[in-house]
Design a protein around this motif. Structure first.
Motif, PDB file in Angstrom:
ATOM      1  N   ALA A  23       0.837  -1.200   0.000  1.00 24.00           N
ATOM      2  CA  ALA A  23       0.000   0.000   0.000  1.00 24.00           C
ATOM      3  C   ALA A  23       0.873   1.251   0.000  1.00 24.00           C
ATOM      4  O   ALA A  23       0.572   2.231  -0.674  1.00 24.00           O
ATOM      5  N   SER A  24       1.961   1.216   0.770  1.00 27.48           N
ATOM      6  CA  SER A  24       2.881   2.354   0.811  1.00 27.48           C
ATOM      7  C   SER A  24       4.248   1.888   1.291  1.00 27.48           C
ATOM      8  O   SER A  24       4.373   0.839   1.921  1.00 27.48           O
ATOM      9  N   ALA A  25       5.250   2.685   0.975  1.00 31.70           N
ATOM     10  CA  ALA A  25       6.613   2.402   1.426  1.00 31.70           C
ATOM     11  C   ALA A  25       7.268   3.717   1.827  1.00 31.70           C
ATOM     12  O   ALA A  25       7.137   4.721   1.136  1.00 31.70           O
ATOM     13  N   GLU A  26       7.946   3.705   2.959  1.00 31.02           N
ATOM     14  CA  GLU A  26       8.624   4.903   3.456  1.00 31.02           C
ATOM     15  C   GLU A  26      10.110   4.601   3.548  1.00 31.02           C
ATOM     16  O   GLU A  26      10.525   3.641   4.190  1.00 31.02           O
ATOM     17  N   TYR A  27      10.914   5.394   2.866  1.00 32.29           N
ATOM     18  CA  TYR A  27      12.365   5.213   2.853  1.00 32.29           C
ATOM     19  C   TYR A  27      13.012   6.237   3.769  1.00 32.29           C
ATOM     20  O   TYR A  27      12.812   7.437   3.620  1.00 32.29           O
ATOM     21  N   GLN A  28      13.810   5.788   4.720  1.00 33.41           N
ATOM     22  CA  GLN A  28      14.524   6.676   5.636  1.00 33.41           C
ATOM     23  C   GLN A  28      15.986   6.698   5.179  1.00 33.41           C
ATOM     24  O   GLN A  28      16.763   5.799   5.475  1.00 33.41           O
ATOM     25  N   PHE A  29      16.340   7.728   4.446  1.00 32.99           N
ATOM     26  CA  PHE A  29      17.623   7.801   3.773  1.00 32.99           C
ATOM     27  C   PHE A  29      18.825   7.667   4.698  1.00 32.99           C
ATOM     28  O   PHE A  29      19.731   6.897   4.449  1.00 32.99           O
ATOM     29  N   ASN A  30      18.849   8.424   5.767  1.00 30.76           N
ATOM     30  CA  ASN A  30      20.029   8.440   6.634  1.00 30.76           C
ATOM     31  C   ASN A  30      20.183   7.182   7.479  1.00 30.76           C
ATOM     32  O   ASN A  30      21.245   6.925   8.023  1.00 30.76           O
ATOM     33  N   GLU A  31      19.111   6.407   7.627  1.00 30.70           N
ATOM     34  CA  GLU A  31      19.164   5.222   8.480  1.00 30.70           C
ATOM     35  C   GLU A  31      19.209   3.918   7.700  1.00 30.70           C
ATOM     36  O   GLU A  31      19.411   2.856   8.273  1.00 30.70           O
ATOM     37  N   GLY A  32      19.008   3.970   6.388  1.00 29.87           N
ATOM     38  CA  GLY A  32      18.996   2.755   5.582  1.00 29.87           C
ATOM     39  C   GLY A  32      17.826   1.843   5.919  1.00 29.87           C
ATOM     40  O   GLY A  32      17.946   0.628   5.891  1.00 29.87           O
ATOM     41  N   VAL A  33      16.684   2.430   6.246  1.00 28.56           N
ATOM     42  CA  VAL A  33      15.512   1.671   6.672  1.00 28.56           C
ATOM     43  C   VAL A  33      14.373   1.892   5.685  1.00 28.56           C
ATOM     44  O   VAL A  33      14.163   3.000   5.199  1.00 28.56           O
ATOM     45  N   VAL A  34      13.652   0.814   5.396  1.00 30.83           N
ATOM     46  CA  VAL A  34      12.457   0.894   4.569  1.00 30.83           C
ATOM     47  C   VAL A  34      11.294   0.353   5.392  1.00 30.83           C
ATOM     48  O   VAL A  34      11.366  -0.755   5.913  1.00 30.83           O
ATOM     49  N   GLU A  35      10.248   1.131   5.522  1.00 30.45           N
ATOM     50  CA  GLU A  35       9.047   0.692   6.225  1.00 30.45           C
ATOM     51  C   GLU A  35       7.968   0.457   5.178  1.00 30.45           C
ATOM     52  O   GLU A  35       7.631   1.348   4.405  1.00 30.45           O
ATOM     53  N   ILE A  36       7.433  -0.759   5.163  1.00 31.90           N
ATOM     54  CA  ILE A  36       6.455  -1.148   4.147  1.00 31.90           C
ATOM     55  C   ILE A  36       5.121  -1.440   4.816  1.00 31.90           C
ATOM     56  O   ILE A  36       5.063  -2.155   5.812  1.00 31.90           O
ATOM     57  N   CYS A  37       4.059  -0.908   4.237  1.00 35.83           N
ATOM     58  CA  CYS A  37       2.694  -1.213   4.683  1.00 35.83           C
ATOM     59  C   CYS A  37       2.048  -2.091   3.626  1.00 35.83           C
ATOM     60  O   CYS A  37       1.943  -1.687   2.462  1.00 35.83           O
ATOM     61  N   LEU A  38       1.661  -3.294   4.027  1.00 36.17           N
ATOM     62  CA  LEU A  38       1.019  -4.204   3.101  1.00 36.17           C
ATOM     63  C   LEU A  38      -0.409  -3.761   2.829  1.00 36.17           C
ATOM     64  O   LEU A  38      -1.035  -3.095   3.648  1.00 36.17           O
TER      65      LEU A  38
END
Length: 93
Positions: A23-38
């Motif tokens: 549904a959505s994806a949030e990329y946190q550039f400085n932390e190398g983290v991707v948060e994904i909402c199914l």
């Protein structure tokens, strides 16, 4: 995966559900983290994924060259807990 569609046939409700995986994806550039909402429509199907799908150990099929042999292994693996399975040759074809 955001643009890839999936069709789920829900026989109990007599419907076909069409959805994308994410549904959505949030990329946190400085932390190398991707948060994904199914996609919310997929959640009920993904929560019981281990119960409703057969798992195959890669080490047992990695050396198998035939896709048919791998599929036969998957079919037999589905009934591992039961202990037996009878399938006619016509059904295998």
């Amino acid at each position: 995966m955001r643009k890839r569609e999936i069709d789920i046939e829900d026989i109990s409700r007599n419907v076909i559900i069409q959805a994308t995986w994410i549904a959505s994806a949030e990329y946190q550039f400085n932390e190398g983290v991707v948060e994904i909402c199914l996609a919310p429509a997929l959640i009920p199907y993904l929560l019981d994924i281990r119960k409703n799908y057969t798992t195959v150990a890669l080490k047992y099929v990695i050396g198998v060259k035939s896709a048919y042999a791998i599929r036969l292994y998957e079919l037999l693996k589905q009934y591992q807990g039961i202990g037996t399975r009878v399938v006619s040759i016509a059904d295998l074809r």
